[in-house]
Design a protein around this motif. Structure first.
Motif, PDB file in Angstrom:
ATOM      1  N   PRO A 237     -34.735 -30.658   4.291  1.00 16.04           N
ATOM      2  CA  PRO A 237     -36.432 -29.798   4.342  1.00 16.04           C
ATOM      3  C   PRO A 237     -37.368 -29.936   5.483  1.00 16.04           C
ATOM      4  O   PRO A 237     -37.633 -31.381   5.587  1.00 16.04           O
ATOM      5  CB  PRO A 237     -37.473 -29.894   2.569  1.00 16.04           C
TER       6      PRO A 237
ATOM      7  N   HIS B 185     -30.625 -27.196  10.480  1.00 15.99           N
ATOM      8  CA  HIS B 185     -31.068 -26.086  10.465  1.00 15.99           C
ATOM      9  C   HIS B 185     -30.019 -25.226  11.281  1.00 15.99           C
ATOM     10  O   HIS B 185     -31.150 -24.362  11.607  1.00 15.99           O
ATOM     11  CB  HIS B 185     -32.455 -26.742  10.411  1.00 15.99           C
TER      12      HIS B 185
ATOM     13  N   PRO C 247     -33.694 -14.484   2.857  1.00 21.55           N
ATOM     14  CA  PRO C 247     -33.237 -15.293   1.716  1.00 21.55           C
ATOM     15  C   PRO C 247     -33.248 -15.478   0.359  1.00 21.55           C
ATOM     16  O   PRO C 247     -35.165 -15.927   0.417  1.00 21.55           O
ATOM     17  CB  PRO C 247     -33.708 -16.477   2.564  1.00 21.55           C
TER      18      PRO C 247
ATOM     19  N   ARG D 198     -40.905 -28.794   8.097  1.00 18.15           N
ATOM     20  CA  ARG D 198     -41.415 -27.486   8.766  1.00 18.15           C
ATOM     21  C   ARG D 198     -41.778 -27.526   9.900  1.00 18.15           C
ATOM     22  O   ARG D 198     -41.360 -28.575  11.039  1.00 18.15           O
ATOM     23  CB  ARG D 198     -42.712 -28.411   8.139  1.00 18.15           C
TER      24      ARG D 198
ATOM     25  N   GLU E 273     -40.025 -23.901   6.683  1.00 17.71           N
ATOM     26  CA  GLU E 273     -41.179 -23.894   6.843  1.00 17.71           C
ATOM     27  C   GLU E 273     -41.015 -22.790   7.965  1.00 17.71           C
ATOM     28  O   GLU E 273     -42.087 -24.224   9.398  1.00 17.71           O
ATOM     29  CB  GLU E 273     -42.445 -24.191   5.950  1.00 17.71           C
TER      30      GLU E 273
ATOM     31  N   ASP F 203     -33.406 -17.431  -1.826  1.00 17.86           N
ATOM     32  CA  ASP F 203     -32.937 -19.277  -2.276  1.00 17.86           C
ATOM     33  C   ASP F 203     -34.120 -19.925  -2.334  1.00 17.86           C
ATOM     34  O   ASP F 203     -35.076 -20.614  -2.030  1.00 17.86           O
ATOM     35  CB  ASP F 203     -32.036 -19.777  -1.409  1.00 17.86           C
ATOM     36  N   ARG F 204     -35.287 -18.485  -1.495  1.00 16.88           N
ATOM     37  CA  ARG F 204     -36.698 -19.129  -0.645  1.00 16.88           C
ATOM     38  C   ARG F 204     -37.469 -18.463  -2.439  1.00 16.88           C
ATOM     39  O   ARG F 204     -37.168 -17.568  -2.781  1.00 16.88           O
ATOM     40  CB  ARG F 204     -37.231 -18.486   0.088  1.00 16.88           C
TER      41      ARG F 204
ATOM     42  N   GLU G  29     -39.352 -14.671  -2.786  1.00 19.77           N
ATOM     43  CA  GLU G  29     -38.718 -14.018  -1.790  1.00 19.77           C
ATOM     44  C   GLU G  29     -38.760 -12.431  -2.970  1.00 19.77           C
ATOM     45  O   GLU G  29     -39.066 -11.713  -2.093  1.00 19.77           O
ATOM     46  CB  GLU G  29     -37.581 -14.513  -1.435  1.00 19.77           C
TER      47      GLU G  29
ATOM     48  N   TRP H  52     -32.284 -19.534   8.176  1.00 14.34           N
ATOM     49  CA  TRP H  52     -33.707 -19.205   7.273  1.00 14.34           C
ATOM     50  C   TRP H  52     -33.362 -19.241   6.550  1.00 14.34           C
ATOM     51  O   TRP H  52     -32.049 -18.697   5.155  1.00 14.34           O
ATOM     52  CB  TRP H  52     -33.729 -17.702   7.601  1.00 14.34           C
ATOM     53  N   SER H  53     -34.008 -20.566   5.361  1.00 14.32           N
ATOM     54  CA  SER H  53     -33.410 -20.518   4.433  1.00 14.32           C
ATOM     55  C   SER H  53     -34.429 -21.696   3.538  1.00 14.32           C
ATOM     56  O   SER H  53     -35.443 -21.993   4.285  1.00 14.32           O
ATOM     57  CB  SER H  53     -32.722 -21.947   3.866  1.00 14.32           C
ATOM     58  N   ALA H  54     -34.768 -21.185   2.191  1.00 23.00           N
ATOM     59  CA  ALA H  54     -35.960 -22.898   1.107  1.00 23.00           C
ATOM     60  C   ALA H  54     -36.187 -23.019   1.837  1.00 23.00           C
ATOM     61  O   ALA H  54     -37.424 -24.425   1.509  1.00 23.00           O
ATOM     62  CB  ALA H  54     -34.980 -22.213   0.271  1.00 23.00           C
ATOM     63  N   ASP H  55     -35.207 -24.561   2.820  1.00 26.83           N
ATOM     64  CA  ASP H  55     -35.692 -25.970   3.400  1.00 26.83           C
ATOM     65  C   ASP H  55     -36.074 -25.436   4.691  1.00 26.83           C
ATOM     66  O   ASP H  55     -36.861 -26.715   5.129  1.00 26.83           O
ATOM     67  CB  ASP H  55     -34.109 -26.456   3.345  1.00 26.83           C
TER      68      ASP H  55
END
Length: 495
Positions: free
Chosen positions: A382, A465, A185, A384, A482, A187-188, A191, A477-480
């Motif tokens: 976002p 998500h 991805p 975690r 973790e 946008d992470r 990456e 699976w994206s930047a938002d």
């Protein structure tokens, strides 16, 4: 005096060819002709036993022997009712005569027909995974096969939810490449740096992609400094026999106009567009029947009027419809036209799961019912997530799942799938087995319980998500998102 005939012209006027149009069968007395394209060469009388119409028209008791006439002349396409008993309808309105345009829905007897001027270039068998018989999806399948046979990098573009992930999988499968399909991805943050590092070291997750396919997802949302590193990624990938597939919501033209670096990157890369649902309206009835299977329910019988409403995207009350059609209508926002294939499936899954656990369908909100901002969907925040599924944290709020074994086990399975195979889903049956090992309920009950569990995970912070797919669920699976390793617990000393 004998009169002689004038000499024949040396360049006789060519015979004028009749105009051609076509309609696609959306609904019919039997499933036999659904998806069939009926060509209109000049004119065509549609009725029971008439030549040129689908064979199951003979079984349609609502169809008159001479029901209506389609006429194509000088670019105009019209329909005229021929005094039928049950009338001719265009976009829900009864007509005596009307002009037709692309996208109009005609209802005659038990038939619902979509006006579509496109003509298939060749006959193709339906694809086992890319569902549909529309010209848009058939051309899409043909384009995938053409690009798969080439040794070129590809940019795959289309709106969110149109089916880019499935198209990538089919492209990789059709390529018969020896290496694996690996997704990164873009946008992470960092990456692209990670990809370059692994390509230079010939190790890490990209080692599996040597001779295979590397998908650079969401390149339209990559940071500018990461975009500048893409030429190096493309060059190193070619040296290692890796085909690179760039995935984007924006078209190559839009990307190139947005940033000069994109224009340089996209030179020599094969473009492959994923058609939006609006371009393949005739596939909606087939998609709905296809989507019911993994939900543990049989496909409902759809009336001609209901199919016509689905494809037209017109609103209407649904309270008097049979149960299955209420589910579909509310899933599509009271028959409003859906934005994309994923949205259609997700809403259908939500309504069916809600009904399976005893919910009242009248409580299901429909898009547009209320313009109040409080009624809008909760935005994705976002989050975690612990790798073992023991907690979900959004900002400073952490929800512990250690004491909820079913949720913890299912979330752990989703996390592992996202880390190793980001675009693959965990099947509903596998999620149920992780959450409730040893139990064997019927398919619909299992789907309902998994649906409830996924709804709970969404409420504790994974809204947006978690995505429902054709076979199950996946953690996007994206930047938002973790994933963190949980801290080991220390056992208390015995007293």
């Amino acid at each position: 005096m004998t009169l002689s005939k004038p000499p024949a012209p040396t360049n006789p006027e060519p015979e004028r060819r009749s105009f051609r149009h076509s309609v696609v069968v959306l609904h019919a007395p039997t499933d036999e002709s659904v998806g069939t394209r009926v060509l209109v060469e000049g004119s065509l009388e549609f009725g029971r036993g008439r030549p040129g119409v689908p064979p199951d028209a003979a079984e349609d008791r609502l169809l008159s022997r001479k029901h209506a006439r389609f006429a194509a002349d000088r670019g105009m396409f019209e329909i005229e009712d021929l005094g039928s008993s049950n009338g001719t309808f265009v976009n829900g309105e009864r007509v005596e005569k009307a002009a037709l345009g692309a996208g109009d829905v005609v209802e005659i007897g038990e038939f619902a027909l979509l006006v579509d001027p496109a003509f298939p270039r060749r006959e193709r068998k339906p694809h086992p995974r890319l569902v549909g018989t529309s010209e848009a999806i058939l051309s899409h399948v043909e384009a995938i096969e053409t690009v798969a046979a080439q040794d070129k990098n590809v940019i795959l573009y289309g709106p969110a939810g149109a089916g880019k992930s499935l198209a990538v999988q089919e492209l990789h499968r059709a390529s018969r490449r020896k290496g694996a399909l690996v997704v990164a991805p873009c946008d992470r943050p960092a990456e692209t740096v990670k990809i370059l590092s692994e390509l230079l070291r010939d190790d890490g997750s990209l080692a599996d992609a040597f001779g295979g396919t590397l998908v650079l997802d969401s390149i339209d949302r990559a940071r500018k400094e990461d975009v500048r590193k893409l030429p190096s990624v493309l060059g190193l990938s070619r040296e290692r026999g890796i085909r690179v597939v760039l995935c984007s919501r924006a078209s190559p033209m839009d990307l190139s106009s947005e940033l000069e670096e994109y224009a340089q990157i996209l030179q020599g890369i094969a473009p492959l567009e994923v058609p939006p649902l609006d371009a393949r309206r005739e596939d909606i009835p087939r998609l709905l029947r296809h989507f019911f299977e993994p939900l543990g329910a049989s496909a409902p019988e759809l009336s001609r009027e209901f199919v016509a409403k689905l494809v037209r995207g017109s609103g209407g009350e649904v309270d008097d419809l049979p149960f299955e059609q209420q589910v579909l209508a509310r899933a599509m926002g009271r028959t409003e036209f859906p934005d994309n294939v994923r949205g259609l499936f997700s809403q259908l899954d939500t309504c069916l799961g809600f009904a399976a656990i005893g919910g009242d369908l009248s409580d299901v909100d429909s898009p547009g019912d209320d313009d109040d901002e409080e009624q809008q969907a909760i935005p994705m925040r976002p989050a975690r997530v612990a790798r073992d599924g023991t907690y979900v944290q959004v900002e400073r709020e952490r929800v512990h799942l250690r004491g909820r074994r079913a949720l913890r086990s299912m979330l752990a399975a989703l996390v592992e799938s996202a880390l190793h195979t980001p675009w693959e889903s965990v099947p509903v049956a596998d999620l149920f087995a992780r959450g409730w090992p040893g139990e064997e309920p019927d398919a619909l009950s299992a789907a309902a319980r998994v649906y409830l569990a996924m709804s709970t995970l969404r409420r504790v912070g994974l809204e947006g998500h978690l995505e429902r797919t054709q076979i199950g669920y996946r953690l996007v699976w994206s930047a938002d998102i973790e994933v963190v390793e949980p801290k080991p617990t220390t056992a208390r000393p015995e007293e």
